[in-house]
Design a protein around this motif. Structure first.
Motif, PDB file in Angstrom:
ATOM      1  N   GLU A  44       3.755  21.122 -14.036  1.00 56.84           N
ATOM      2  CA  GLU A  44       3.248  19.809 -13.619  1.00 56.84           C
ATOM      3  C   GLU A  44       2.251  19.955 -12.480  1.00 56.84           C
ATOM      4  OE1 GLU A  44       6.164  17.146 -11.976  1.00 56.84           O
ATOM      5  OE2 GLU A  44       7.416  18.803 -11.260  1.00 56.84           O
ATOM      6  N   ILE A  45       1.284  19.061 -12.452  1.00 56.93           N
ATOM      7  CA  ILE A  45       0.225  19.065 -11.439  1.00 56.93           C
ATOM      8  C   ILE A  45       0.062  17.650 -10.896  1.00 56.93           C
ATOM      9  CG2 ILE A  45      -2.241  19.411 -10.994  1.00 56.93           C
ATOM     10  CD1 ILE A  45      -2.262  21.474 -13.227  1.00 56.93           C
ATOM     11  N   ILE A  46      -0.023  17.547  -9.586  1.00 62.48           N
ATOM     12  CA  ILE A  46      -0.284  16.260  -8.932  1.00 62.48           C
ATOM     13  C   ILE A  46      -1.612  16.377  -8.198  1.00 62.48           C
ATOM     14  CG2 ILE A  46       0.500  14.623  -7.171  1.00 62.48           C
ATOM     15  CD1 ILE A  46       3.365  15.622  -7.760  1.00 62.48           C
ATOM     16  N   LYS A  47      -2.509  15.399  -8.415  1.00 62.75           N
ATOM     17  CA  LYS A  47      -3.813  15.404  -7.763  1.00 62.75           C
ATOM     18  C   LYS A  47      -3.985  14.120  -6.958  1.00 62.75           C
ATOM     19  CE  LYS A  47      -6.093  18.121 -11.389  1.00 62.75           C
ATOM     20  NZ  LYS A  47      -7.236  18.176 -12.353  1.00 62.75           N
ATOM     21  N   ILE A  48      -4.434  14.268  -5.724  1.00 67.96           N
ATOM     22  CA  ILE A  48      -4.756  13.121  -4.872  1.00 67.96           C
ATOM     23  C   ILE A  48      -6.210  13.282  -4.453  1.00 67.96           C
ATOM     24  CG2 ILE A  48      -4.188  11.848  -2.764  1.00 67.96           C
ATOM     25  CD1 ILE A  48      -1.398  13.123  -2.885  1.00 67.96           C
ATOM     26  N   SER A  49      -7.029  12.286  -4.773  1.00 68.89           N
ATOM     27  CA  SER A  49      -8.466  12.473  -4.555  1.00 68.89           C
ATOM     28  C   SER A  49      -9.115  11.249  -3.931  1.00 68.89           C
ATOM     29  CB  SER A  49      -9.169  12.810  -5.879  1.00 68.89           C
ATOM     30  OG  SER A  49      -9.070  11.728  -6.794  1.00 68.89           O
ATOM     31  N   HIS A  50     -10.270  11.498  -3.337  1.00 63.54           N
ATOM     32  CA  HIS A  50     -11.091  10.435  -2.762  1.00 63.54           C
ATOM     33  C   HIS A  50     -12.546  10.715  -3.091  1.00 63.54           C
ATOM     34  CE1 HIS A  50     -13.595   8.550   0.404  1.00 63.54           C
ATOM     35  NE2 HIS A  50     -12.728   7.573   0.310  1.00 63.54           N
ATOM     36  N   SER A  51     -13.255   9.669  -3.506  1.00 70.23           N
ATOM     37  CA  SER A  51     -14.671   9.791  -3.851  1.00 70.23           C
ATOM     38  C   SER A  51     -15.485   8.810  -3.027  1.00 70.23           C
ATOM     39  CB  SER A  51     -14.878   9.515  -5.352  1.00 70.23           C
ATOM     40  OG  SER A  51     -16.250   9.563  -5.684  1.00 70.23           O
ATOM     41  N   ALA A  52     -16.431   9.345  -2.257  1.00 69.71           N
ATOM     42  CA  ALA A  52     -17.337   8.491  -1.476  1.00 69.71           C
ATOM     43  C   ALA A  52     -18.565   8.192  -2.322  1.00 69.71           C
ATOM     44  CB  ALA A  52     -17.733   9.189  -0.188  1.00 69.71           C
TER      45      ALA A  52
END
Length: 251
Positions: A209-217
């Motif tokens: 399993e993989i968890i991704k937390i991201s932010h895009s400006a």
């Protein structure tokens, strides 16, 4: 109305902040500071020492080597400073700390409110997952960005380490590495290209399993908005060092 001086007013972010401040009823840009000359609609000087206009706060989006001199002049004029410039080395960070003994100083390596929400999420995830999941940080910025990895990527890594009992080592890229990945590390990877404003992704990779937390400006205005928000906060503070966390708590 809050009277603002913009350090680095002819740069990309300086122009964004100037435009946003000029269109707001809460701010007035009274002067700018830059080594270059540009048509800004307000006087532009080479240094803060040369500025004669009365002001309430300085917003700094310049280059890291210019920060110590700016802070020295700000202390002499008793002016609060929002330091939004990234890439500061240890000596320059010490100049921020020293100035904060005499004036209010706000410093954040990323002025986006969204990034600070990401930091809160990452902190909670790390508390739960760090023992069983590998942690990798990926950041991408435009091809004109000089510092690498980004200050925000390092801030994310530092935020993770602060909540761990066993601190992890930072590994920058994996070129020429032939040994297995160590569990006690955080991988940090930088990409540069095009006109990307800023992308940050934190990957927690576990067994199946993989968890991704991201932010895009999507525009630089989010950083300008954060800087103005910080300036409004800072003018009412006592001497000291403030950051996004203190701003969000106060707000």
């Amino acid at each position: 109305m809050i009277r603002v001086i913009i350090n680095g007013c002819c740069g990309k972010m300086g122009k964004v902040v100037a435009s946003m401040a000029s269109s707001s009823p809460d701010f007035e840009v009274v002067a700018g500071i830059d080594q270059n000359q540009c048509q800004c609609g307000f006087p532009v000087y080479k240094s803060l020492d040369e500025v004669n206009e009365d002001a309430d706060v300085v917003i700094d989006f310049s280059y890291h080597t210019a920060v110590p001199q700016l802070l020295k002049a700000a202390v002499s004029k008793n002016l609060p400073v929002v330091v939004a410039t990234t890439g500061l080395d240890d000596e320059e960070i010490n100049s921020v700390i020293e100035a904060s003994k005499y004036i209010p100083v706000f410093r954040s390596v990323n002025m986006s409110l969204g990034i600070n929400v990401l930091l809160s999420l990452v902190k909670e995830a790390a508390k739960v997952l760090s023992n069983d999941f590998d942690i990798e940080i990926l950041e991408m910025h435009h091809n004109m960005k000089k510092d690498s990895p980004s200050g925000t990527a390092l801030l994310i890594a530092d935020t993770i380490n602060k909540v761990l009992n066993d601190k992890k080592e930072y590994v920058y890229g994996r070129h020429s590495k032939t040994d297995l990945r160590d569990k006690n590390e955080i991988g940090i990877h930088a990409l540069r290209g095009g006109t990307v404003v800023g992308e940050h992704e934190v990957i927690f990779a576990g067994h199946d399993e993989i968890i991704k937390i991201s932010h895009s400006a999507r525009s630089r205005e989010i950083f300008g908005n954060g800087a103005l928000f910080a300036a409004k906060f800072l003018v009412n503070q006592k001497p000291g060092l403030y950051d996004m966390e203190s701003l969000v708590k106060k707000g």
